[in-house]
Design a protein around this motif. Structure first.
Motif, PDB file in Angstrom:
ATOM      1  N   VAL A   1       0.864  -1.189   0.000  1.00 34.56           N
ATOM      2  CA  VAL A   1       0.000   0.000   0.000  1.00 34.56           C
ATOM      3  C   VAL A   1       0.895   1.231   0.000  1.00 34.56           C
ATOM      4  CG1 VAL A   1      -1.745   1.292   1.281  1.00 34.56           C
ATOM      5  CG2 VAL A   1      -1.837  -1.212   1.224  1.00 34.56           C
ATOM      6  N   MET A   2       0.628   2.161  -0.900  1.00 36.58           N
ATOM      7  CA  MET A   2       1.409   3.398  -0.940  1.00 36.58           C
ATOM      8  C   MET A   2       1.137   4.236   0.301  1.00 36.58           C
ATOM      9  SD  MET A   2       1.286   4.757  -4.863  1.00 36.58           S
ATOM     10  CE  MET A   2       2.153   3.883  -6.172  1.00 36.58           C
TER      11      MET A   2
ATOM     12  N   ASP B   1       1.951  10.322   0.884  1.00 34.06           N
ATOM     13  CA  ASP B   1       2.645  11.170  -0.093  1.00 34.06           C
ATOM     14  C   ASP B   1       2.753  10.481  -1.447  1.00 34.06           C
ATOM     15  OD1 ASP B   1       2.950  13.125   1.818  1.00 34.06           O
ATOM     16  OD2 ASP B   1       5.001  12.538   2.355  1.00 34.06           O
ATOM     17  N   SER B   2       3.078   9.207  -1.438  1.00 38.27           N
ATOM     18  CA  SER B   2       3.188   8.467  -2.700  1.00 38.27           C
ATOM     19  C   SER B   2       1.843   8.382  -3.405  1.00 38.27           C
ATOM     20  CB  SER B   2       3.734   7.060  -2.432  1.00 38.27           C
ATOM     21  OG  SER B   2       5.044   7.099  -1.925  1.00 38.27           O
ATOM     22  N   ALA B   3       0.784   8.111  -2.632  1.00 34.82           N
ATOM     23  CA  ALA B   3      -0.552   8.012  -3.232  1.00 34.82           C
ATOM     24  C   ALA B   3      -0.967   9.330  -3.877  1.00 34.82           C
ATOM     25  CB  ALA B   3      -1.563   7.597  -2.172  1.00 34.82           C
ATOM     26  N   ALA B   4      -0.643  10.451  -3.216  1.00 31.35           N
ATOM     27  CA  ALA B   4      -1.000  11.765  -3.781  1.00 31.35           C
ATOM     28  C   ALA B   4      -0.223  12.030  -5.056  1.00 31.35           C
ATOM     29  CB  ALA B   4      -0.722  12.856  -2.745  1.00 31.35           C
TER      30      ALA B   4
ATOM     31  N   ARG C   1      -8.000   6.174  -2.705  1.00 36.42           N
ATOM     32  CA  ARG C   1      -9.173   5.626  -2.020  1.00 36.42           C
ATOM     33  C   ARG C   1      -8.766   4.854  -0.768  1.00 36.42           C
ATOM     34  NH1 ARG C   1     -11.222   2.980  -7.605  1.00 36.42           N
ATOM     35  NH2 ARG C   1     -11.875   4.881  -8.676  1.00 36.42           N
ATOM     36  N   ALA C   2      -7.529   4.393  -0.727  1.00 36.44           N
ATOM     37  CA  ALA C   2      -7.076   3.593   0.409  1.00 36.44           C
ATOM     38  C   ALA C   2      -6.522   4.445   1.526  1.00 36.44           C
ATOM     39  CB  ALA C   2      -6.003   2.595  -0.057  1.00 36.44           C
TER      40      ALA C   2
ATOM     41  N   THR D   1      -1.204  -2.086  -4.432  1.00 33.70           N
ATOM     42  CA  THR D   1      -2.652  -2.240  -4.573  1.00 33.70           C
ATOM     43  C   THR D   1      -3.260  -0.928  -5.066  1.00 33.70           C
ATOM     44  OG1 THR D   1      -3.043  -1.602  -2.271  1.00 33.70           O
ATOM     45  CG2 THR D   1      -2.710  -3.939  -2.729  1.00 33.70           C
ATOM     46  N   ASP D   2      -4.416  -1.028  -5.724  1.00 35.60           N
ATOM     47  CA  ASP D   2      -5.167   0.130  -6.219  1.00 35.60           C
ATOM     48  C   ASP D   2      -4.345   0.982  -7.171  1.00 35.60           C
ATOM     49  OD1 ASP D   2      -7.656  -0.288  -4.725  1.00 35.60           O
ATOM     50  OD2 ASP D   2      -6.431   0.137  -2.969  1.00 35.60           O
TER      51      ASP D   2
END
Length: 634
Positions: free
Chosen positions: A404-405, A408-411, A632-633, A587-588
């Protein structure tokens, strides 16, 4: 008036019945001229007529521990008070309500030091042992821990060693466990269940790829069904998602909570009502007051080498958590020093190996120190190697590594996704996904998150890759790391070389075909651990690298055939061990779509190696990849 020797007991025959004298009473008659014992007249000659010689020197008080383990049954462990003299050990005989405080060795009578019998009784009481002739495993371990006033002759250790005991206590599949464990996993999960049932700490130290997680999940399931809950799993942040998925897969009946992120609960009741809570070491340290407020049933530490440093905050805090039983999960129980094992053992069974100072004095960091330590921990640690159970395993073991990111990585990923979606509003193609895949390989490769000097800080994937390699290197084995992006390969290879003092090679398109085989030969010739970082298109065909039994796919390939051909560099004829294939993906993200695509294709093909399909299906997967977001996560 007569005295008889009955199976090691000296009995005075009197008119009112037999009298059982203590060592002090016997000594006073034989050596000091007393003529009365418990109101009964007796002469020294009566004792000498037994044919015994009476020593003035006491025997050394000793505990003799023995065990019998019937197939499918509980071990029967016996603790006997004994005396040692003249290089011989003899148990002190007993009668109903009477424990002799002397021993007879050959034809010589030896007293035990004054108060020994009482010390023995008090020691058993402190160990909560109701019957010295039938200890359970926990009581046996307590005797080893508390019986410091005695010499210990532990004849039970070989029978109670985890590997021996595990093979004897049965191999039934736990109720409600999905999937079919391998035979060695059944042995392991039954042993872990036995230890948890008795509230005894355990270390499951199987080598990587042997399914330690499944074995622990089976125990958590069994414990919950038995009404013992809640349980807590603490692990590195990089494998929180893997634990969540594995629990859902193998024990779907359990309620599971991942305690992570800014929205995690702060309410004791919510954690107490969940069967299994999963959290990271960092979160555990930060929320220790919350975890201390709950009486946990089982607390399991994954990658337990994280608490090898006795002074580290995570080590100290983990030992503050209330628990009925503990499990440490690690493929490397001793990474650098014997102190590592002391710290882990002190978590599962506090105080068992004494204080750290006592331990270091008794067990120096030498081969002799390790040999002396082994019998003490053999009942607590189960370790199987791949080569030991290879006959139970398939030739290839695929291990998904979902990640799971972080926030900061997810953004940053979401910014790239929106940018790509705007640039390709209709009919996107594979090149449209390259920047997303680059980012998943490493943010720096996509020109993102470069404000930190350490490439690990912005990449949970690189962090997990290093964690996997840590165990491989500690086991002295070899690994191939595949990534199709040269920028990421440079980052990975440089970091591996910085962290591990092992040879690190690299093959990509810039290495000529003529130079590639010598690199492989040099890698194969290394005695011990070594790592190759490879581009699957440059090194995925034509090379035989059977010296490696671990393959890490650092990023998944859109074309499954490319990945399978790369795996075949190690998984081929000439390979003596099962090959573990670690498949890393976020994921995602686009990577999870690629993983789902590969699973779908393999399911349809019904074989290990599959090729590509038509453009229409590719387009559908590309669109799905552009719609998937890790935001979303979080």
């Amino acid at each position: 008036m007569s005295v008889r020797n009955s199976a090691g007991l000296l009995i005075i025959e009197s008119a009112s019945g037999p009298v059982l004298p203590t060592a002090d009473e016997i000594y006073s008659v034989v050596k000091e001229g007393f003529t009365q014992v418990q109101g009964v007249q007796v002469a020294a000659d009566a004792f000498h007529e037994t044919g015994l010689v009476f020593s003035s020197e006491p025997a050394a008080p000793t505990l003799v521990l023995s065990a019998e383990v019937e197939i499918g049954g509980e071990p029967k462990i016996v603790c006997q008070l004994a005396g040692a003299a003249e290089s011989q050990i003899e148990p002190a005989s007993t009668a109903p309500g009477f424990q002799a405080d002397y021993v007879i060795i050959g034809q010589t009578w030896f007293p035990l030091p004054l108060g020994t019998a009482n010390d023995f009784t008090n020691m058993l009481a402190a160990c909560r042992a109701k019957d010295a002739s039938h200890l359970n495993l926990g009581e046996y371990l307590e005797v080893l821990k508390r019986g410091t006033a005695f010499r210990i002759d532990d004849r039970a250790a070989p029978q109670l060693a985890a590997g021996t005991l595990a093979a004897r206590i049965g191999t039934a599949v736990p109720l409600g466990l999905a999937g079919t464990p391998y035979p060695y996993q059944l042995v392991g999960l039954q042993w872990l269940g036995f230890m948890a049932r008795h509230g005894v700490g355990a270390i499951i130290a199987d080598e990587m790829g042997l399914g330690k997680t499944l074995q622990v999940i089976a125990v958590l399931l069994t414990e919950t069904i038995a009404g013992r809950r809640p349980s807590l799993v603490i692990c590195p942040a990089t494998i929180l998602e893997n634990w969540r998925r594995e629990l859902l897969r193998f024990a779907p009946a359990l309620s599971v909570r991942v305690h992570a992120g800014p929205r995690r609960t702060g309410r004791i009741g919510e954690l107490g009502e969940t069967d299994v809570t999963i959290c990271s070491y960092e979160t555990m340290v930060g929320d220790i007051s919350l975890f201390r407020a709950i009486n946990w049933n089982v607390v399991a530490l994954d990658e337990a080498q994280n608490i090898k440093n006795p002074a580290a905050r995570r080590t100290l805090r983990s030992k503050e958590i209330p628990k009925r039983a503990a499990i440490a999960i690690t493929g490397t129980p001793v990474e650098n020093r014997l102190q590592d094992l002391w710290s882990i053992t002190d978590f599962i069974l506090p105080g068992y190996l004494g204080t750290l100072g006592d331990f270091e004095a008794a067990h120096p960091d030498t081969l002799a120190g390790a040999r002396d330590l082994e019998p003490l921990v053999s009942a607590l640690m189960l370790r199987r190697r791949v080569r030991d159970v290879a006959q139970d395993l398939p030739a290839r073991i695929d291990v998904p590594v979902p990640l799971v990111m972080d926030v900061d990585s997810a953004a940053a990923y979401e910014d790239i996704r929106k940018e790509v979606a705007l640039q390709h509003p209709q009919n996107p193609d594979l090149p449209a996904l390259i920047k997303l895949r680059l980012f998943c390989a490493h943010p720096w490769a996509a020109g993102k998150l470069k404000n930190g000097g350490d490439p690990v800080r912005c990449s949970p994937k690189l962090q997990r890759c290093l964690e996997i390699l840590e165990e491989i290197v500690a086991s002295g084995e070899k690994a191939l790391v595949f990534t199709s992006f040269n920028e990421a390969a440079d980052i990975i290879a440089d970091k591996i070389a910085e962290v591990f003092e092992v040879p690190v090679g690299k093959i990509n398109g810039s290495v000529s075909v003529r130079e590639r085989q010598p690199i492989v030969d040099e890698f194969s010739a290394v005695k011990g651990a070594a790592i190759l970082v490879l581009n699957p298109k440059a090194a995925g065909t034509g090379l035989n690298i059977a010296a490696a039994n671990h393959v890490i796919h650092y990023n998944l390939e859109w074309n499954p055939a490319v990945e399978d051909q790369a795996s075949a560099r190690a998984h081929r004829r000439g390979q003596a061990l099962p090959v573990t294939i670690h498949r890393m993906f976020y994921t995602d993200t686009v990577e999870e779509v690629i993983d789902e695509r590969m699973a779908r294709k393999r399911s349809i093909a019904g074989q290990a190696v599959v090729g590509t399909t038509g453009a229409a299906e590719d387009l559908t997967d590309i669109v799905r990849a552009l719609q998937r977001t890790p935001k979303r996560a979080n």
